[in-house]
Design an enzyme around this catalytic site. Structure first.
Site, mmCIF file in Angstrom:
data_model
loop_
_atom_site.group_PDB
_atom_site.id
_atom_site.type_symbol
_atom_site.label_atom_id
_atom_site.label_comp_id
_atom_site.label_asym_id
_atom_site.label_seq_id
_atom_site.Cartn_x
_atom_site.Cartn_y
_atom_site.Cartn_z
ATOM 1 N N ALA A 1 0.820 -1.215 0.000
ATOM 2 C CA ALA A 1 0.000 0.000 0.000
ATOM 3 C C ALA A 1 0.849 1.259 0.000
ATOM 4 C CB ALA A 1 -0.910 -0.019 1.236
ATOM 5 N N ARG B 1 -1.835 6.846 -11.746
ATOM 6 C CA ARG B 1 -2.883 6.726 -12.767
ATOM 7 C C ARG B 1 -4.263 7.181 -12.284
ATOM 8 N NH1 ARG B 1 -1.012 0.627 -14.073
ATOM 9 N NH2 ARG B 1 -0.184 0.893 -11.972
ATOM 10 N N ASN C 1 -6.497 0.662 -10.844
ATOM 11 C CA ASN C 1 -5.445 1.645 -11.087
ATOM 12 C C ASN C 1 -5.972 3.016 -11.468
ATOM 13 O OD1 ASN C 1 -3.275 -0.207 -10.685
ATOM 14 N ND2 ASN C 1 -3.793 -1.092 -12.659
ATOM 15 N N ALA D 1 -46.474 23.070 15.469
ATOM 16 C CA ALA D 1 -45.705 23.504 14.292
ATOM 17 C C ALA D 1 -44.876 24.739 14.629
ATOM 18 C CB ALA D 1 -46.662 23.830 13.152
ATOM 19 N N ASN E 1 -31.211 26.465 21.748
ATOM 20 C CA ASN E 1 -30.291 25.694 22.606
ATOM 21 C C ASN E 1 -28.894 26.285 22.685
ATOM 22 O OD1 ASN E 1 -29.965 25.026 19.869
ATOM 23 N ND2 ASN E 1 -28.985 23.085 20.385
ATOM 24 N N TYR E 2 -28.623 27.295 21.886
ATOM 25 C CA TYR E 2 -27.251 27.801 21.770
ATOM 26 C C TYR E 2 -27.222 29.288 22.055
ATOM 27 C CZ TYR E 2 -22.646 28.377 19.551
ATOM 28 O OH TYR E 2 -21.324 28.642 19.279
HETATM 29 C C1 UD1 Z 1 0.963 -5.244 -10.375
HETATM 30 C C2 UD1 Z 1 1.774 -6.429 -10.889
HETATM 31 C C3 UD1 Z 1 1.105 -6.978 -12.135
HETATM 32 C C4 UD1 Z 1 -0.331 -7.363 -11.825
HETATM 33 C C5 UD1 Z 1 -1.093 -6.214 -11.183
HETATM 34 C C6 UD1 Z 1 -2.417 -6.732 -10.672
HETATM 35 C C7 UD1 Z 1 4.091 -5.930 -10.313
HETATM 36 C C8 UD1 Z 1 5.420 -5.526 -10.793
HETATM 37 N N1 UD1 Z 1 3.119 -5.999 -11.202
HETATM 38 O O1 UD1 Z 1 1.029 -4.257 -11.384
HETATM 39 O O2 UD1 Z 1 1.808 -8.115 -12.599
HETATM 40 O O3 UD1 Z 1 -0.973 -7.786 -12.997
HETATM 41 O O4 UD1 Z 1 -0.346 -5.663 -10.086
HETATM 42 O O5 UD1 Z 1 -3.229 -5.726 -10.205
HETATM 43 O O6 UD1 Z 1 3.942 -6.212 -9.133
HETATM 44 N N2 UD1 Z 1 3.313 -0.731 -4.265
HETATM 45 C C9 UD1 Z 1 4.119 -0.574 -3.148
HETATM 46 N N3 UD1 Z 1 5.418 -0.205 -3.313
HETATM 47 C C10 UD1 Z 1 5.977 -0.003 -4.529
HETATM 48 C C11 UD1 Z 1 5.137 -0.173 -5.664
HETATM 49 C C12 UD1 Z 1 3.828 -0.552 -5.504
HETATM 50 O O7 UD1 Z 1 3.658 -0.756 -2.024
HETATM 51 O O8 UD1 Z 1 7.170 0.334 -4.578
HETATM 52 C C13 UD1 Z 1 1.900 -1.126 -4.084
HETATM 53 C C14 UD1 Z 1 0.928 -0.153 -4.711
HETATM 54 O O9 UD1 Z 1 0.518 0.827 -3.771
HETATM 55 C C15 UD1 Z 1 -0.214 -1.050 -5.132
HETATM 56 C C16 UD1 Z 1 0.439 -2.406 -5.353
HETATM 57 O O10 UD1 Z 1 1.697 -2.348 -4.735
HETATM 58 O O11 UD1 Z 1 -1.196 -1.157 -4.114
HETATM 59 C C17 UD1 Z 1 0.592 -2.734 -6.824
HETATM 60 O O12 UD1 Z 1 1.359 -1.735 -7.445
HETATM 61 P P1 UD1 Z 1 0.950 -1.132 -8.855
HETATM 62 O O13 UD1 Z 1 1.920 -0.068 -9.200
HETATM 63 O O14 UD1 Z 1 -0.478 -0.792 -8.883
HETATM 64 O O15 UD1 Z 1 1.245 -2.391 -9.783
HETATM 65 P P2 UD1 Z 1 0.561 -2.737 -11.166
HETATM 66 O O16 UD1 Z 1 1.199 -1.934 -12.233
HETATM 67 O O17 UD1 Z 1 -0.901 -2.677 -11.055
HETATM 68 CA CA CA Z 2 -2.267 -1.974 -9.560
#
Ligand code: UD1
Ligand code: CA
Length: 455
Positions: A9, A15, A227, A378, A384-385
């Site tokens: 997270a 995006r 995303n 009615a 109150n304030y």
């Molecule tokens: C990722 C997967 C992809 C998959 C998709 C499914 C990778 C490289 N790719 O891509 O294969 O199909 O999810 O939804 O994993 N995050 C971190 N730290 C970081 C980067 C990301 O905590 O350094 C967290 C983001 O907040 C997110 C999750 O990891 O909640 C996924 O990252 P995101 O950048 O959305 O990966 P996708 O491009 O969707």
């Molecule tokens: Ca993702």
């Protein structure tokens, strides 16, 4: 076997084109991360650790009352790097397996989490969930050999144009500790995004002879990662429909389901009826005697009575046999007891309206205690304030408040007292008395020439 789960997270969610961390974007009033954590804690109790980074303060603030330990990924160098940041914790916890779930996959269900654990128990070292999509879009592609054996996951941005597959990686994984300890720090960032990908662990596993399994979940929309805002509202709409179906099956009559929003924490008893359109959110509960008319908003409220059209109800309690609205507003702390009645354009806040009491039209009751069988005319207003403090109004059993009365708090109206219409009451009124506090009507004859001018 002992395990723990990491929820990724830490990302910004570029995006989304919105401010704040992506995982705090909400569906039906709850952030994506709330859903994932909620599901995982059902399986792993306290062994759930979100990895946070970008705007982490917002996330920590939201979950401040939860018994959760967060891991920090200061710089977001990729999903594999996020797991590396959790490595000290993983070692400290002495687990047999680690689950990793993208925090932007809010609707993953308990059964899927269990299927990962089952595969680990069955001896797999790496297991992940995959989906079949007509358009694999920006998701990572699952690459198999001609016999169908998984070889690797290729990210969309690194995908050669001739790779034609519709099977994508859902971003939900399980790893044996033996495998993870050997390979996690072998990840490199030689790729289009210069990131450490968790998905490269698949190829490392295959190359080093570990047992890999992809669980293909078909086209289950619950596993789609979110995303963009467009994907967010699509998932929200899908979840909304699922919730309506679930309650219908359980015997709750929900009409106009296509225009009905019911939050994930709402509890409905079979027998409850909702006309729709309506929005019922937060930790609301409707009992079997509840009936909700059209265009009603309800949040964090307990409803056993009837709510007529266009009413707005937050943090309130409505007993069985009570009638509210149309066009009523109940604010936090409003309690309407059995057989009581709140009519149109009545607002209540921190007020108890006792059994069989009525406030039928155009009234404000704030910080007020109304006992049984009271009639509030009615246009009655509790003042109150005083500009600095709130004060209480108490109206005892059987009292009658005439129309257009101002009750200047603190003030108490006694049992069976009668307040004449148009009164401004500033002093307590004794039991069984009639009180009138308004200017006397004055009659003044018009002068002769004025009468003439009118003709
Ligand atoms: C990722 C997967 C992809 C998959 C998709 C499914 C990778 C490289 N790719 O891509 O294969 O199909 O999810 O939804 O994993 N995050 C971190 N730290 C970081 C980067 C990301 O905590 O350094 C967290 C983001 O907040 C997110 C999750 O990891 O909640 C996924 O990252 P995101 O950048 O959305 O990966 P996708 O491009 O969707
Ligand atoms: Ca993702």
């Amino acid at each position: 076997m002992k395990g723990l789960a990491l929820v990724l997270a830490a990302g910004k969610g570029t995006r989304m084109k919105s401010s704040g961390p992506k995982v705090m974007q909400s569906l039906l009033g709850k952030p994506m991360l709330w859903y994932v954590v909620q599901t995982l804690t059902q399986v792993l109790a306290k062994d759930v650790y979100p990895v946070v980074g970008y705007a982490k303060e917002q996330i920590l603030a939201y979950f401040k009352d939860w018994d959760l330990r967060f891991i920090e990924q200061e710089e977001q160098l990729g999903t594999g790097h996020a797991v590396q940041c959790a490595w000290p914790l993983i070692e400290e916890q002495k687990v047999d397996y680690v689950l990793v779930i993208n925090g932007d996959t809010p609707l993953v269900q308990v059964e899927y989490v269990l299927s990962l654990i089952q595969a680990i128990r069955a001896g797999y070292d790496l297991v992940f969930l995959s989906l079949e999509l007509a358009d694999p879009g920006s998701y990572g592609r699952v690459v198999r050999d001609k016999d169908g054996k998984v070889l690797k996951i290729v990210e969309a941005k690194d995908c050669p144009p001739d790779l034609k597959t519709r099977e994508i990686n859902a971003g939900i994984y399980g790893f044996s500790i033996d495998f993870l300890s050997k390979t996690l720090f072998q990840l490199t960032n030689n790729n289009a995004q210069k990131e450490y990908y968790i998905t490269d662990l698949v190829q490392l596993a295959i190359e080093q002879g570990y047992k890999v399994k992809a669980i293909n979940a078909g086209t289950d929309k619950a596993l789609l990662g979110v995303n963009t805002l467009e994907e967010l509202v699509e998932q929200e709409e899908w979840l909304r429909k699922q919730i309506i179906k679930k309650w219908l099956k359980q015997g709750v009559l929900l009409r106009s389901g296509q225009h009905l929003v019911i939050g994930p924490e709402v509890e409905l008893e079979p027998g409850a009826e909702v006309e729709g359109p309506a929005k019922i959110m937060g930790k609301s509960k409707l009992t079997k005697t509840a009936w909700i008319g059209s265009y009603v908003y309800i949040e964090d409220s307990f409803i056993a009575g009837k709510i007529y059209e266009f009413s707005h109800i937050v943090g309130a309690k409505v007993a069985p046999g009570a009638n509210i609205g149309p066009y009523a507003r109940l604010r936090p702390g409003a309690i309407v007891e059995d057989m009581a009645r709140v009519g149109n354009f009545v607002e209540m806040k921190k007020t108890v309206l006792g059994p069989k009491s009525k406030a039928s039209h155009l009234t404000y009751l704030g910080d007020c205690e109304v006992e049984d069988e009271v009639n509030i005319g009615a246009g009655t207003i509790t003042c109150n304030y005083d500009g600095q403090k709130k004060h209480k109004t108490i109206i005892r059993k059987g009292a009658f408040i005439g129309s257009n009365t101002a009750l200047v708090a603190p003030v108490e109206i006694g049992n069976n007292a009668l307040v004449g219409a148009g009164s401004t009451i500033t002093k307590n009124v004794e039991d069984n008395t009639v009180v009138v506090a308004r200017a006397k009507q004055v009659v003044i004859r018009k002068k002769r020439d004025e009468l003439g001018a009118k003709k």
